[in-house]
Structure formats: structure tokens, C-alpha cells
Design an enzyme around this catalytic site. Structure first.
Site, PDB file in Angstrom:
ATOM      1  N   THR A 156      40.661  41.212  31.002  1.00 16.40           N
ATOM      2  CA  THR A 156      40.878  39.787  31.027  1.00 16.40           C
ATOM      3  C   THR A 156      42.175  39.579  30.262  1.00 16.40           C
ATOM      4  OG1 THR A 156      38.483  39.377  30.938  1.00 16.40           O
ATOM      5  CG2 THR A 156      39.868  37.546  30.312  1.00 16.40           C
ATOM      6  N   ARG A 194      30.080  36.401  41.548  1.00 11.71           N
ATOM      7  CA  ARG A 194      29.578  36.542  40.180  1.00 11.71           C
ATOM      8  C   ARG A 194      30.437  35.691  39.238  1.00 11.71           C
ATOM      9  NH1 ARG A 194      32.644  39.354  35.953  1.00 11.71           N
ATOM     10  NH2 ARG A 194      31.243  39.810  34.222  1.00 11.71           N
ATOM     11  N   VAL A 195      29.801  35.037  38.283  1.00  8.99           N
ATOM     12  CA  VAL A 195      30.505  34.198  37.318  1.00  8.99           C
ATOM     13  C   VAL A 195      30.682  34.965  36.015  1.00  8.99           C
ATOM     14  CG1 VAL A 195      30.403  32.074  35.962  1.00  8.99           C
ATOM     15  CG2 VAL A 195      29.624  32.072  38.348  1.00  8.99           C
ATOM     16  N   SER A 196      31.922  35.056  35.544  1.00 11.04           N
ATOM     17  CA  SER A 196      32.206  35.730  34.284  1.00 11.04           C
ATOM     18  C   SER A 196      32.172  34.719  33.140  1.00 11.04           C
ATOM     19  CB  SER A 196      33.579  36.386  34.339  1.00 11.04           C
ATOM     20  OG  SER A 196      34.592  35.395  34.226  1.00 11.04           O
ATOM     21  N   ASP A 197      32.484  35.185  31.951  1.00 11.86           N
ATOM     22  CA  ASP A 197      32.516  34.301  30.786  1.00 11.86           C
ATOM     23  C   ASP A 197      33.788  33.481  30.697  1.00 11.86           C
ATOM     24  OD1 ASP A 197      34.460  35.715  28.425  1.00 11.86           O
ATOM     25  OD2 ASP A 197      33.783  36.988  30.062  1.00 11.86           O
ATOM     26  N   GLY A 207      36.093  41.450  27.720  1.00 15.97           N
ATOM     27  CA  GLY A 207      34.998  42.413  27.657  1.00 15.97           C
ATOM     28  C   GLY A 207      34.046  42.235  28.820  1.00 15.97           C
ATOM     29  N   VAL A 208      32.779  42.511  28.617  1.00 13.63           N
ATOM     30  CA  VAL A 208      31.758  42.340  29.648  1.00 13.63           C
ATOM     31  C   VAL A 208      31.259  40.898  29.595  1.00 13.63           C
ATOM     32  CG1 VAL A 208      29.482  43.055  30.454  1.00 13.63           C
ATOM     33  CG2 VAL A 208      31.102  44.765  29.593  1.00 13.63           C
ATOM     34  N   GLY A 209      31.507  40.160  30.669  1.00  7.33           N
ATOM     35  CA  GLY A 209      31.207  38.738  30.665  1.00  7.33           C
ATOM     36  C   GLY A 209      29.774  38.403  30.350  1.00  7.33           C
TER      37      GLY A 209
END
Length: 280
Positions: free
Chosen positions: A155, A183-186, A205-207
Site C-alpha cells: 500500500t 474484496r474490501v481492504s482497510d 499490511g494485511v487489510g
């Protein structure tokens, strides 16, 4: 005036020293440009400017060169938050646009400030954002070969403190690659991007881990309640440990405290306060 940026995570097992040096040079150049820009612009304008430069660089997983989802399409997400006005805007799973952060900026002037999918695309087209295919030859090759998981945690983001003491944060992502479509990330949520009058935070990082930890909003809230930025980050990252949360953050407070940290090695970043600093 202070500014800090990040370009996601760097894994030495998945990339080489030439790529590392290229990212160091790119981040150094972009943060210097952003600091110069900040001298005559607001924090809000500066974070959009810096993230746009990051989106335009193929080294980073945002904008041009973003990861491809499992159906062969690129869907981009980005968010912007003005610490002074407390307005948040964002786009989720936006296709065929060059700079999603610029679309998020445009949305700040509207009552409906977070749009997804077809609605986000219709808004972008109506506001003069032309068709653009962000898939590079390298990303297409990686997609065909099903790139390994180590390279997908990426990101970009920026936090800035301007001469008037105002803060802003911006974050943009091309996703993790090969995810379920839409898919929705952060990145376009307050878990991944948040600012107020006390602090601004951008995450990578990992959402799913970042959302589970409500990370950006939690850190900013703790600073607002009297924590130092480092103490707020330390406590919030400790709360990621039970589920081995994978995250990195950059942040600045209204008092000028600037800080970055990550839960796994290691996030790539650069900052400019009095001097330039770049990850090693």
C-alpha cells in the site's frame, strides 16, 4: 512542517537489493518533493500530491502497477482524511482510473463521500477522470505465474503536518493480488487511514488484520486521549499480537512527533522534518 510516507512492505526473500535501492531512491525523491510542496500548500493538498506520486510509480502497489485480482482485473482503493475538518472520503474497488486518491479528494466536497465499484467509477468519469489501464507488463506476468504471497503486502500512504498546524492522511492500494473480486481492504476505511487535530495515521499490511485491530482510528484516539504517538502505536500493536496481525503505520502528531513502526519486517518509508530519512 513535517511529512512521512510509506510504500508498503519489502521482503528480501521476494525482491532483490536492486529493487530495495530503487525504492529507497524513489521514496527519498518523493518525500523531498512533498516537503517542498508542503511549504506553500496545506497538509491536505500535500498528502494527495505525495500519494499521487506514489501511485504513478510502478515500484509500488498502488495506481500504476497494482496487483491483479483473481478475475484478471485491477480494482483500486484510496482514502483521504482532513484532520482539521474531520472529513473522510474514499473510493473502494475503483477500476480504470489512474489516480484514485484524486477521486477521493474530489469526493470531499460531497455529502456522500465514500463510493465503491460502479458508483465510484461513474463519479470519476462524470468529474473528468478518463479511462486508464493500470496493469503493467510485469504485473501481468506475475498474475500469469500466480505471484507468491510474500510480494503482495503493499500500500502507499502519506501523513503531513503543515505550517498552520493542520494534519492530513492519505492512503492508496492496489490490493493484495489474486483476492476474491471486490474484496474490501482497510485503505478506504478509518482503520487504515485516519486523522484529527491531534494526529494522522496511514497504514499498510494485511487489510483484514488492520480492520480487526481498528488500527489507525485507535492510535489517533489514544493520542487524542494523551498518549504519545509511540506509546499509542506500541499499545495498539501489542493488541495485534493475539492474532499475529500484519501491519505497519506512519504517523505525525500536532506537536510534531513523527513515528513509524511495523509488526513484521519491514515497511519501506521516508520522512522529511529538518532532514531526509529513508528506511535502511
Amino acid at each position: 512542517m513535517k511529512v512521512i510516507i510509506h510504500g508498503g512492505f519489502f521482503s528480501e526473500s521476494a525482491t532483490n537489493q536492486e529493487t530495495k535501492k530503487a525504492k529507497q531512491d524513489a521514496l527519498a525523491e518523493i518525500v523531498e518533493k512533498a516537503h517542498q510542496f508542503l511549504a506553500s500548500h496545506t497538509a491536505l493538498e500535500t498528502v494527495v500530491y505525495a500519494v499521487s506520486l506514489l501511485e504513478d510509480n510502478e515500484l509500488f502497489n498502488a495506481g500504476i502497477g497494482s496487483q491483479i485480482q483473481s478475475d484478471g482485473k485491477v480494482r483500486l482503493s484510496a482514502a483521504l482524511m482532513d484532520g482539521h475538518t474531520q472529513k473522510f472520503s474514499g473510493v473502494i474497488n475503483l477500476e480504470d482510473v489512474k489516480n484514485p486518491i484524486a477521486v477521493a479528494q474530489k469526493l470531499l466536497d460531497y455529502d456522500d463521500r465514500v463510493l465503491s465499484g460502479e458508483g465510484a467509477l461513474a463519479f470519476a468519469r462524470a468529474n473528468g477522470f478518463d479511462y486508464f489501464n493500470p496493469i503493467t507488463a510485469q504485473r501481468q506476468a506475475e498474475y500469469q505465474e500466480k505471484i507468491n504471497q510474500q510480494g503482495r503486502k503493499g500500500t502507499v500512504g502519506c501523513v503531513a503536518l503543515d505550517a498552520d498546524g493542520n494534519l492530513a492522511a492519505a492512503t492508496s492500494t492496489g490490493g493484495k493480488g489474486f483476492e476474491i473480486p471486490c474484496r474490501v481492504s482497510d485503505s478506504a476505511t478509518v482503520a487504515g487511514n485516519f486523522a484529527n487535530n491531534f494526529a494522522g495515521i496511514s497504514c499498510t499490511g494485511v487489510g483484514e488484520d488492520i480492520v480487526s485491530g481498528a488500527l489507525a482510528a485507535k492510535i489517533v484516539t489514544r493520542v487524542t486521549d494523551g498518549f504519545t504517538l509511540q506509546a499509542a502505536c506500541d499499545k495498539s500493536f501489542a493488541e495485534l499480537k493475539p492474532f499475529d496481525g500484519f501491519a505497519g503505520v506512519i504517523g505525525i502528531t500536532n506537536e510534531g512527533e513523527i513515528y513509524h513502526c511495523d509488526s513484521h519486517p519491514y515497511m519501506v518509508w521516508a520522512s522529511f522534518d529538518v532532514n531526509l530519512q529513508v528506511f535502511n
